[in-house]
Design a protein around this motif. Structure first.
Motif, PDB file in Angstrom:
ATOM      1  N   GLY A  53       0.680  -1.138  -0.077  1.00  0.00           N
ATOM      2  CA  GLY A  53      -0.006  -0.018  -0.047  1.00  0.00           C
ATOM      3  C   GLY A  53       0.806   1.323   0.024  1.00  0.00           C
ATOM      4  N   VAL A  54       2.100   1.135  -0.369  1.00  0.00           N
ATOM      5  CA  VAL A  54       2.988   2.396  -0.250  1.00  0.00           C
ATOM      6  C   VAL A  54       3.258   2.631  -1.753  1.00  0.00           C
ATOM      7  CG1 VAL A  54       5.366   3.328   0.497  1.00  0.00           C
ATOM      8  CG2 VAL A  54       3.885   1.573   1.970  1.00  0.00           C
ATOM      9  N   LYS A  55       3.005   4.068  -1.995  1.00  0.00           N
ATOM     10  CA  LYS A  55       3.250   4.438  -3.365  1.00  0.00           C
ATOM     11  C   LYS A  55       3.810   5.946  -3.214  1.00  0.00           C
ATOM     12  CE  LYS A  55       0.658   5.491  -7.502  1.00  0.00           C
ATOM     13  NZ  LYS A  55      -0.944   5.215  -8.128  1.00  0.00           N
ATOM     14  N   VAL A  56       4.530   6.215  -4.420  1.00  0.00           N
ATOM     15  CA  VAL A  56       5.335   7.373  -4.310  1.00  0.00           C
ATOM     16  C   VAL A  56       5.201   7.943  -6.038  1.00  0.00           C
ATOM     17  CG1 VAL A  56       7.612   8.724  -4.411  1.00  0.00           C
ATOM     18  CG2 VAL A  56       7.222   7.011  -2.759  1.00  0.00           C
ATOM     19  N   GLU A  57       4.664   9.149  -6.054  1.00  0.00           N
ATOM     20  CA  GLU A  57       4.128   9.676  -7.236  1.00  0.00           C
ATOM     21  C   GLU A  57       5.322  10.896  -7.453  1.00  0.00           C
ATOM     22  OE1 GLU A  57      -0.016  10.172  -8.555  1.00  0.00           O
ATOM     23  OE2 GLU A  57      -0.233   9.636  -6.394  1.00  0.00           O
ATOM     24  N   ILE A  58       5.660  11.205  -8.562  1.00  0.00           N
ATOM     25  CA  ILE A  58       6.370  12.319  -9.128  1.00  0.00           C
ATOM     26  C   ILE A  58       5.575  13.369  -9.625  1.00  0.00           C
ATOM     27  CG2 ILE A  58       8.372  13.347 -10.478  1.00  0.00           C
ATOM     28  CD1 ILE A  58       9.608  10.725 -10.444  1.00  0.00           C
ATOM     29  N   LEU A  59       5.306  14.274  -8.841  1.00  0.00           N
ATOM     30  CA  LEU A  59       4.445  15.240  -9.342  1.00  0.00           C
ATOM     31  C   LEU A  59       4.909  16.300 -10.255  1.00  0.00           C
ATOM     32  CD1 LEU A  59       2.438  16.215  -5.993  1.00  0.00           C
ATOM     33  CD2 LEU A  59       1.765  14.741  -7.743  1.00  0.00           C
ATOM     34  N   ASP A  60       6.131  16.775 -10.191  1.00  0.00           N
ATOM     35  CA  ASP A  60       7.064  17.551 -11.053  1.00  0.00           C
ATOM     36  C   ASP A  60       8.607  17.154 -10.878  1.00  0.00           C
ATOM     37  OD1 ASP A  60       7.233  19.362 -12.910  1.00  0.00           O
ATOM     38  OD2 ASP A  60       6.133  20.879 -11.883  1.00  0.00           O
ATOM     39  N   TYR A  61       9.085  17.286 -12.103  1.00  0.00           N
ATOM     40  CA  TYR A  61      10.570  17.127 -12.183  1.00  0.00           C
ATOM     41  C   TYR A  61      11.355  18.262 -12.678  1.00  0.00           C
ATOM     42  CZ  TYR A  61      14.682  14.505 -14.060  1.00  0.00           C
ATOM     43  OH  TYR A  61      16.123  14.451 -14.512  1.00  0.00           O
ATOM     44  N   TYR A  62      12.392  18.485 -12.145  1.00  0.00           N
ATOM     45  CA  TYR A  62      13.239  19.748 -12.653  1.00  0.00           C
ATOM     46  C   TYR A  62      14.613  19.002 -12.870  1.00  0.00           C
ATOM     47  CZ  TYR A  62       9.541  22.199 -10.914  1.00  0.00           C
ATOM     48  OH  TYR A  62       8.331  22.544 -10.686  1.00  0.00           O
ATOM     49  N   SER A  63      15.088  18.981 -14.181  1.00  0.00           N
ATOM     50  CA  SER A  63      16.394  18.174 -14.271  1.00  0.00           C
ATOM     51  C   SER A  63      17.545  18.988 -14.043  1.00  0.00           C
ATOM     52  CB  SER A  63      16.485  17.840 -15.736  1.00  0.00           C
ATOM     53  OG  SER A  63      16.060  18.906 -16.722  1.00  0.00           O
ATOM     54  N   ASP A  64      17.252  20.378 -14.174  1.00  0.00           N
ATOM     55  CA  ASP A  64      18.419  21.342 -13.860  1.00  0.00           C
ATOM     56  C   ASP A  64      18.107  22.512 -12.892  1.00  0.00           C
ATOM     57  OD1 ASP A  64      21.097  22.366 -13.878  1.00  0.00           O
ATOM     58  OD2 ASP A  64      21.148  22.725 -15.673  1.00  0.00           O
ATOM     59  N   TYR A  65      17.751  22.183 -11.643  1.00  0.00           N
ATOM     60  CA  TYR A  65      16.914  22.966 -10.881  1.00  0.00           C
ATOM     61  C   TYR A  65      17.963  24.112 -10.477  1.00  0.00           C
ATOM     62  CZ  TYR A  65      15.286  24.743  -6.335  1.00  0.00           C
ATOM     63  OH  TYR A  65      14.909  25.602  -5.359  1.00  0.00           O
ATOM     64  N   ALA A  66      17.431  25.402 -10.728  1.00  0.00           N
ATOM     65  CA  ALA A  66      18.032  26.649 -10.531  1.00  0.00           C
ATOM     66  C   ALA A  66      17.624  27.688  -9.427  1.00  0.00           C
ATOM     67  CB  ALA A  66      18.157  27.436 -11.760  1.00  0.00           C
ATOM     68  N   GLY A  67      16.947  27.048  -8.365  1.00  0.00           N
ATOM     69  CA  GLY A  67      16.214  27.737  -7.278  1.00  0.00           C
ATOM     70  C   GLY A  67      14.891  28.356  -7.736  1.00  0.00           C
ATOM     71  N   ILE A  68      14.238  29.152  -6.844  1.00  0.00           N
ATOM     72  CA  ILE A  68      12.960  29.490  -6.909  1.00  0.00           C
ATOM     73  C   ILE A  68      12.759  30.944  -7.067  1.00  0.00           C
ATOM     74  CG2 ILE A  68      10.707  29.627  -5.733  1.00  0.00           C
ATOM     75  CD1 ILE A  68      11.334  27.170  -4.212  1.00  0.00           C
ATOM     76  N   LYS A  69      12.125  31.082  -8.287  1.00  0.00           N
ATOM     77  CA  LYS A  69      11.875  32.648  -8.647  1.00  0.00           C
ATOM     78  C   LYS A  69      10.408  33.004  -8.771  1.00  0.00           C
ATOM     79  CE  LYS A  69      13.090  36.085 -12.123  1.00  0.00           C
ATOM     80  NZ  LYS A  69      13.657  36.222 -13.253  1.00  0.00           N
ATOM     81  N   ASP A  70       9.835  34.006  -8.050  1.00  0.00           N
ATOM     82  CA  ASP A  70       8.469  34.241  -8.079  1.00  0.00           C
ATOM     83  C   ASP A  70       7.512  33.015  -7.468  1.00  0.00           C
ATOM     84  OD1 ASP A  70       9.110  36.738  -9.073  1.00  0.00           O
ATOM     85  OD2 ASP A  70       8.789  36.003 -11.006  1.00  0.00           O
ATOM     86  N   GLY A  71       8.170  32.117  -6.597  1.00  0.00           N
ATOM     87  CA  GLY A  71       7.240  31.037  -5.935  1.00  0.00           C
ATOM     88  C   GLY A  71       7.180  29.936  -7.110  1.00  0.00           C
ATOM     89  N   GLU A  72       8.070  30.022  -8.062  1.00  0.00           N
ATOM     90  CA  GLU A  72       8.061  28.970  -9.160  1.00  0.00           C
ATOM     91  C   GLU A  72       9.506  28.228  -9.060  1.00  0.00           C
ATOM     92  OE1 GLU A  72       5.809  27.267 -10.428  1.00  0.00           O
ATOM     93  OE2 GLU A  72       4.116  28.339  -9.837  1.00  0.00           O
ATOM     94  N   PRO A  73       9.661  27.084  -9.156  1.00  0.00           N
ATOM     95  CA  PRO A  73      11.033  26.276  -9.242  1.00  0.00           C
ATOM     96  C   PRO A  73      11.579  26.656 -10.592  1.00  0.00           C
ATOM     97  CG  PRO A  73       9.534  24.757  -8.243  1.00  0.00           C
ATOM     98  CD  PRO A  73       8.843  26.133  -8.659  1.00  0.00           C
ATOM     99  N   GLN A  74      12.951  26.892 -11.085  1.00  0.00           N
ATOM    100  CA  GLN A  74      13.101  27.373 -12.204  1.00  0.00           C
ATOM    101  C   GLN A  74      14.015  26.130 -12.701  1.00  0.00           C
ATOM    102  OE1 GLN A  74      12.500  30.387 -13.943  1.00  0.00           O
ATOM    103  NE2 GLN A  74      11.124  30.267 -12.050  1.00  0.00           N
ATOM    104  N   ASN A  75      13.858  25.799 -13.927  1.00  0.00           N
ATOM    105  CA  ASN A  75      14.702  24.672 -14.851  1.00  0.00           C
ATOM    106  C   ASN A  75      15.439  25.206 -15.863  1.00  0.00           C
ATOM    107  OD1 ASN A  75      15.349  21.601 -14.847  1.00  0.00           O
ATOM    108  ND2 ASN A  75      14.032  21.715 -16.604  1.00  0.00           N
ATOM    109  N   LEU A  76      16.854  25.119 -15.872  1.00  0.00           N
ATOM    110  CA  LEU A  76      17.730  25.691 -16.943  1.00  0.00           C
ATOM    111  C   LEU A  76      17.643  24.757 -18.152  1.00  0.00           C
ATOM    112  CD1 LEU A  76      20.715  26.772 -14.613  1.00  0.00           C
ATOM    113  CD2 LEU A  76      18.818  28.451 -15.789  1.00  0.00           C
ATOM    114  N   SER A  77      17.771  23.643 -17.969  1.00  0.00           N
ATOM    115  CA  SER A  77      17.903  22.637 -19.360  1.00  0.00           C
ATOM    116  C   SER A  77      17.529  21.268 -18.956  1.00  0.00           C
ATOM    117  CB  SER A  77      19.497  22.805 -19.527  1.00  0.00           C
ATOM    118  OG  SER A  77      20.132  21.914 -18.489  1.00  0.00           O
TER     119      SER A  77
END
Length: 554
Positions: free
Chosen positions: A383-407
């Motif tokens: 009964g244990v499950k893990v979902e990936i709601l969002d994925y950022y391959s090249d995470y560059a911090g948070i701007k205006d409340g949104e995670p930034q992805n460079l590439s």
């Protein structure tokens, strides 16, 4: 063909002829005023000087101008220089044209934006650069045809006996009494034959000529250049020239850019370094300074192609070739060459996480995420499950409340997980990045990093050049023309009897006047000839006069 000019000798010349093609009499007023005849094109009529009516004539006259050709070359040189001010497109780490445009604007501001808009970032493939190269080719062709055809006809029609007015307008000229004029003409012919001249005797006159083929040197040169330019333009057509880059990871199979139907797979990347013992013999101090020096890096590759007879839409492949791609040892097949040019070591390939209970540290299970293609969810059982709601391959911090992805490259992966257990049926959310975990509320469970796998990436260059043999032929012909016009000279000597029993001598060459006079002097040692003079000063005065006259007309 338009109007013609009939000379006193009876020969009919095309309109615009300055010196009669047969006897050499001056026909135009300008030719009659000159003290030294203009022998560049033998005074022949050129189309650009006689036709100026239709749009075709105007186009022909425009491109036949040497000034136009020179200006096109200057523009090409200037634009080529501008193209070196900023990096070309091939050196920009961007995938789409939008990313390329953004790169130039981001790094170089307004200048970079204009640079990209005008196509200087991919200059040699830009439409305007190809048009300029095409215009240069057209200019060379028209300018050559405009000159070489009348020159060839004029040299072919020249007679042995020339009119005294023609002889008198040569730079080397002499006239005087000799004891036996006709005998001197015949003896001169024998002596010039010994000097490898082609000699013609006719009606008490002699024409000794050699090296005429050197006059065609510039036009052979132009032919080679035209072939070379044609090869450059052909590179812009699909299939003639390919120079593409691609990155392939270990274990990956990818379609080869600009090589439809071909695929390449990397079985593995090998990097070798010089040991201390090897480096002492080869590099010595360099190893101590650099730390490590690469000895070899290679990609063990397999080349595939679409299987013959495979149904449309299927991906049936057949193996073509296995080859270790090493620097300077490419994989070659069907005209394609795949070179090892670059590499990247230890790119993140997969990450393993454990779902742990915070209070006890007990693990409810582990999951491994393939970073190039993560699965949307992972069932850990019970009964244990893990979902990936969002994925950022090249995470560059948070701007205006949104995670930034460079590439899309997994340089710094980050995930938003939803963890569902029997105790938390609604699920808990956690943002997990390397060395960073963010939770919207106090969770009972957490994702713990366990391990990571890396793989190496090969930087390959795919090249195919069907124009190479065209460029080679053009280059060889170009150099033949250069040698032909540089190391040989077109020399002519006319000797004939005059109306009053005197002997007239005249000579012309397109270069190396000293050499021509030396050969005439060698003949004079055996034959009685009139004294002659080199009227170089008169020729210089004539050129200055024409230059001033041209300036006044402009």
């Amino acid at each position: 063909m338009g109007n013609t000019i009939k000379c006193q000798c009876g020969h009919v010349n095309p309109e615009g002829t300055e010196l009669c093609e047969a006897c050499g009499r001056p026909l135009s007023e300008e030719a009659k005023e000159r003290k030294i005849a203009d022998m560049r094109y033998e005074g022949a009529a050129r189309r650009s000087k006689t036709h100026n009516m239709s749009i075709i004539d105007k186009t022909w006259n425009f491109f036949s101008s040497v000034k136009v050709g020179v200006w096109i070359i200057i523009i090409l040189l200037v634009t080529s220089a501008i193209g070196t001010l900023l990096p070309q497109k091939m050196y920009v780490a961007a995938q789409t044209e939008e990313e390329v445009a953004a790169y130039y604007e981001l790094h170089y501001g307004v200048v970079g934006k204009v640079y990209h808009m005008l196509g200087f970032n991919d200059m040699y493939s830009s439409w305007w650069f190809k048009i300029l190269v095409g215009m240069l080719g057209v200019s060379i062709i028209i300018a050559s045809v405009d000159r070489v055809v009348p020159l060839y006809k004029s040299l072919k029609k020249q007679r042995t006996r020339r009119h005294p007015s023609f002889m008198k307008r040569q730079r080397i000229y002499g006239v005087g009494k000799v004891d036996h004029p006709e005998q001197s003409v015949e003896q001169s012919a024998e002596q010039f034959k010994k000097l490898k001249y082609n000699v013609k005797l006719e009606d008490g006159a002699m024409l000794a000529e050699k090296g005429r083929f050197s006059r065609w040197g510039p036009y052979v040169n132009h032919t080679g250049l035209i072939i070379f330019l044609a090869g450059i333009l052909l590179r812009g057509l699909p299939g003639f020239y390919i120079d593409e880059e691609m990155w392939i990871r270990e274990g990956e199979r990818k379609a080869i850019p600009s090589a439809p139907g071909y695929y390449i797979e990397s079985e593995g990347f090998t990097m070798e370094y010089y040991s201390k013992e090897e480096a002492d013999e080869v590099f010595g101090e360099a190893l101590d300074k650099a730390g490590m020096i690469a000895k070899n890096y290679q990609t063990d590759a397999i080349l595939y192609k679409d299987k013959d007879g495979a149904l449309p839409g299927t991906t049936e492949l057949e193996e073509v070739k296995r080859h270790p791609i090493i620097v300077n040892e490419p994989l070659t097949y069907d005209g394609y060459s795949i070179f090892q040019m670059d590499y990247r070591l230890d790119e993140l390939y997969s990450m393993t996480f454990s779902l742990n209970e915070k209070a006890t540290g007990e693990s409810l299970g582990q999951m491994t995420i393939q970073l190039d293609n993560p699965a949307p969810s992972y069932d850990l059982g019970n009964g244990v499950k893990v979902e990936i709601l969002d994925y950022y391959s090249d995470y560059a911090g948070i701007k205006d409340g949104e995670p930034q992805n460079l590439s899309p490259v997994p340089n710094n992966p980050a995930f938003i997980f939803k963890m569902t257990t029997p105790e938390t049926p609604k699920g808990e959310t956690s943002f997990v990045a390397i060395r960073q975990t963010l939770e919207t509320e106090e969770n009972l469970y957490e994702m713990k990093f366990v391990a990571a796998d890396t793989r190496d990436i090969s930087g390959l260059v795919i090249r195919k050049d069907k124009t190479l043999w065209i460029l080679l032929i053009g280059g060889i012909i170009f150099m033949i023309g250069v040698a032909q016009g540089s190391y040989w000279q077109h020399r002519r000597v006319w000797i004939c009897t005059g109306d009053e029993g005197e002997l007239i001598l005249a000579g012309h060459t397109n270069k190396n006047w000293f050499g021509l006079m030396k050969e005439i002097d060698a003949v004079k040692e055996h034959v009685q000839l009139p004294p002659y003079e080199d009227r170089e000063d008169i020729e210089k005065e004539e050129k200055e006069r024409l230059k001033e006259q041209k300036g006044e007309n402009e």
